[in-house]
Design an enzyme around this catalytic site. Structure first.
Site, short mmCIF file in Angstrom:
data_model
loop_
_atom_site.label_atom_id
_atom_site.label_comp_id
_atom_site.label_asym_id
_atom_site.label_seq_id
_atom_site.Cartn_x
_atom_site.Cartn_y
_atom_site.Cartn_z
N ASP A 31 19.24 -8.08 -12.65
CA ASP A 31 17.91 -7.85 -12.10
C ASP A 31 18.04 -7.66 -10.59
OD1 ASP A 31 15.18 -7.46 -12.04
OD2 ASP A 31 14.64 -9.45 -12.75
N ASP A 32 16.97 -7.13 -9.97
CA ASP A 32 17.05 -6.85 -8.53
C ASP A 32 16.79 -8.09 -7.68
OD1 ASP A 32 13.97 -6.78 -7.73
OD2 ASP A 32 14.25 -5.88 -9.70
N CYS B 88 7.43 -12.71 3.28
CA CYS B 88 7.26 -11.52 4.13
C CYS B 88 5.91 -11.61 4.85
CB CYS B 88 7.30 -10.26 3.27
SG CYS B 88 7.07 -8.76 4.24
N CYS C 142 13.30 -11.71 4.62
CA CYS C 142 13.07 -12.51 3.40
C CYS C 142 14.38 -13.07 2.84
CB CYS C 142 12.29 -11.72 2.35
SG CYS C 142 12.90 -10.09 2.07
N CYS D 12 0.83 -1.20 0.00
CA CYS D 12 0.00 0.00 0.00
C CYS D 12 0.86 1.25 0.00
CB CYS D 12 -0.87 0.07 1.26
SG CYS D 12 -2.08 -1.24 1.38
N CYS E 3 15.17 -4.82 8.69
CA CYS E 3 14.55 -6.14 8.59
C CYS E 3 15.08 -6.76 7.31
CB CYS E 3 13.03 -6.03 8.51
SG CYS E 3 12.27 -7.64 8.12
N CYS F 298 12.55 -2.05 6.39
CA CYS F 298 12.52 -3.08 5.33
C CYS F 298 13.63 -2.81 4.31
CB CYS F 298 11.15 -3.04 4.64
SG CYS F 298 11.09 -4.07 3.16
N SER G 28 13.37 -2.34 -13.07
CA SER G 28 13.92 -2.49 -11.73
C SER G 28 15.42 -2.77 -11.71
CB SER G 28 13.17 -3.59 -10.98
OG SER G 28 13.16 -4.77 -11.77
#
Ligand code: SF4
Length: 496
Positions: free
Chosen positions: A378-379, A415, A469, A25, A466, A269, A316
């Site tokens: 790539d990310d 996550c 992941c 969001c 954090c 994050c 990205s």
């Protein structure tokens, strides 16, 4: 009176780039009694559209009375000039949503609106409350009827209960936040002013901006709050600072005040820095474009390759590919052209189009690729399905070798804090070795950035972020039932 919700017809949807985590969001708020706050909020949400594309909403307060409009769709589909004119006010909050808790339906669109003994309130939330099941039970026992399936409604109800029990807006917000665990960056509009609140770990971002004089002769200052600084830039607000983890900011006609409602832990994050947030945003004082270029620099030092061209997966992978090319001295080239007008809403493709696969979104440039050894940057790789299609398209267009470098470590854990990732069993790096992934996606070599490399690029302590992941080290305890829904518990114990 609330403005009636307008509904739109929708085409069936196909996600043409499903192999990336989805941001949950975006939230926005503005306090600017002299301006058209609905239009400012519209532009703020427009800049935050990448954080959620399922629904959008704006709530304004006009001399104490609430106006709200929210619906399914992109910001530009939900609002037009006529709708914005029906949202007068002196302050506003707005929201773009991608569901992580609760299904995709208009009742779950935000801001959540409730009535209390002090008047109406509108609450917008980015994050995920991990003890939502427990809070739901608590509220049902108090005879509340829950109208949505979201954790946002739970936060709003807890706050409304506290107001109805005699607390003021600030006390009630703190009371509600103290009952919530997990990630929550909130913007809340009330008849008396707006609140901006961040959870004690500051997992999801929230920034404060200023775009007016607060000389008492000119009235109170004008402030904006947004998930990212790109939301401030678009309304010409100057980024003052981040809302701090565990901080509450109250903006009203009396001015602005800040309270530290909880001891800050600071576990931001890190995936926001690597991928989710826009590269033109500043996160934790850092330009994300520069950070992502540094990731590419370090990746080139850690995992060089003998190739002819460095190439990004657009968009990205672009900053990291530029960083890789700079550090390696190998030319940078674009070999995949992105159709920028393919969104999440897309008509059902025909069989012929399905065979075109990835070309709906990314088309390879044969004259750049033919006869060349390519290093693709790539990310992240999540499931690997898109990577496999891209690699095949590059080879079909004449690339003689395709090597892949990823500007983050392997994603091995889901996550639980407001990002929609697959369950652990679907994450390719949770179940396969690098060699197995190379074979599956069809590259000559594959290498990921190390955990140390990703941190080194942030120039901060490990404890600041954090990184669950990548590591499985969850900073906020995940309830057992919730863990079971996404983790392969027998294979991967969770540390927190
Ligand atoms: S688990 Fe990953 S995506 Fe989720 S908050 Fe932590 S670093 Fe971000």
């Amino acid at each position: 009176m609330p403005v009636p919700t307008k509904t739109f017809a929708h085409t069936s949807t196909v996600d043409v780039h499903p192999d990336k985590p989805e941001e949950a969001c975006g939230v926005f708020a503005v306090f600017s009694p002299k301006d058209d706050v609905a239009t400012l909020t519209y532009f703020g949400l427009y800049a935050l559209q990448h954080r959620g594309q399922e629904s959008a909403g704006i709530a304004t307060f006009d001399h104490g009375s609430l106006n709200v409009h929210k619906d399914m769709g992109l910001v530009s589909q939900v609002f037009d000039e006529e709708v914005l004119q029906r949202l007068p006010g002196q302050w506003a909050v707005g929201h773009t949503r991608y569901s992580t808790t609760g299904s995709s339906r208009v009742a779950n669109a935000q801001p959540a609106v409730l009535s209390t003994r002090l008047g109406d309130m509108a609450l917008a939330h980015n994050g995920n409350v991990v003890n939502a099941a427990e809070l739901r039970e608590k509220l049902l026992k108090r005879n509340h009827t829950l109208l949505t399936t979201t954790d946002t409604e739970l936060i709003a109800l807890l706050m409304a209960d506290a107001v109805n029990d005699g607390k003021d807006w600030i006390e009630a917000a703190i009371d509600a936040c103290k009952q919530c665990e997990g990630a929550f960056s909130l913007t809340i509009a009330t008849p008396e002013g707006i609140l901006a609140i961040r959870d004690p770990n500051g997992i999801r971002p929230l920034v404060l901006g200023y775009f007016g004089g607060d000389d008492p002769k000119n009235g109170p200052g004008q402030y904006a709050v947004a998930s990212e600084t790109c939301g401030l830039d678009i309304v010409n607000a100057h980024h003052i600072r981040d809302v701090q983890p565990g901080e509450l900011i109250w903006i009203s006609e009396a001015g602005i005040k800040s309270l530290q409602w909880a001891q800050p832990q600071r576990r931001l994050c890190i995936f926001e820095m690597v991928y989710f947030a826009r590269p033109d945003s500043v996160y934790h004082g850092e330009s994300l474009y520069s950070y992502r270029k540094r990731l590419g620099n370090i990746l080139a030092q850690e995992s060089p390759a003998d190739v002819d061209l460095i190439m990004p997966v657009p968009d990205s992978g672009i900053p990291a590919a530029i960083g890789f090319a700079e550090a390696s001295g190998i030319p940078y080239a674009e070999g995949l052209i992105k159709n920028r007008y393919v969104g999440r809403t897309f008509i059902q493709p025909t069989q012929l189009m399905r065979e075109a696969g990835i070309r709906i979104k990314l088309n390879p440039l044969r004259d750049v690729l033919e006869g060349k050894r390519i290093l693709l940057v790539d990310d992240s790789i999540v499931r690997g399905t898109t990577s496999r299609k891209i690699v095949k398209a590059l080879r079909d267009a004449g690339a003689t070798e395709v090597h892949m470098r990823i500007s983050s470590p392997p994603v091995t854990h889901p996550c639980f804090y407001g990002i929609d990732t697959d369950s652990q069993s679907q994450l390719i790096a949770a179940t396969k070795s690098v060699e197995e992934i190379e074979a599956q996606i069809g590259v000559d070599t594959l290498a990921y950035l190390s955990w140390q490399g990703m941190l080194q690029a942030t120039q901060q302590d490990t404890e600041t972020f954090c990184s669950a992941c990548f590591t499985g080290d969850y900073p906020v305890e995940i309830p057992e039932m919730f863990k079971r829904s996404k983790l392969m518990l027998e294979k991967t114990p969770v540390k927190a």
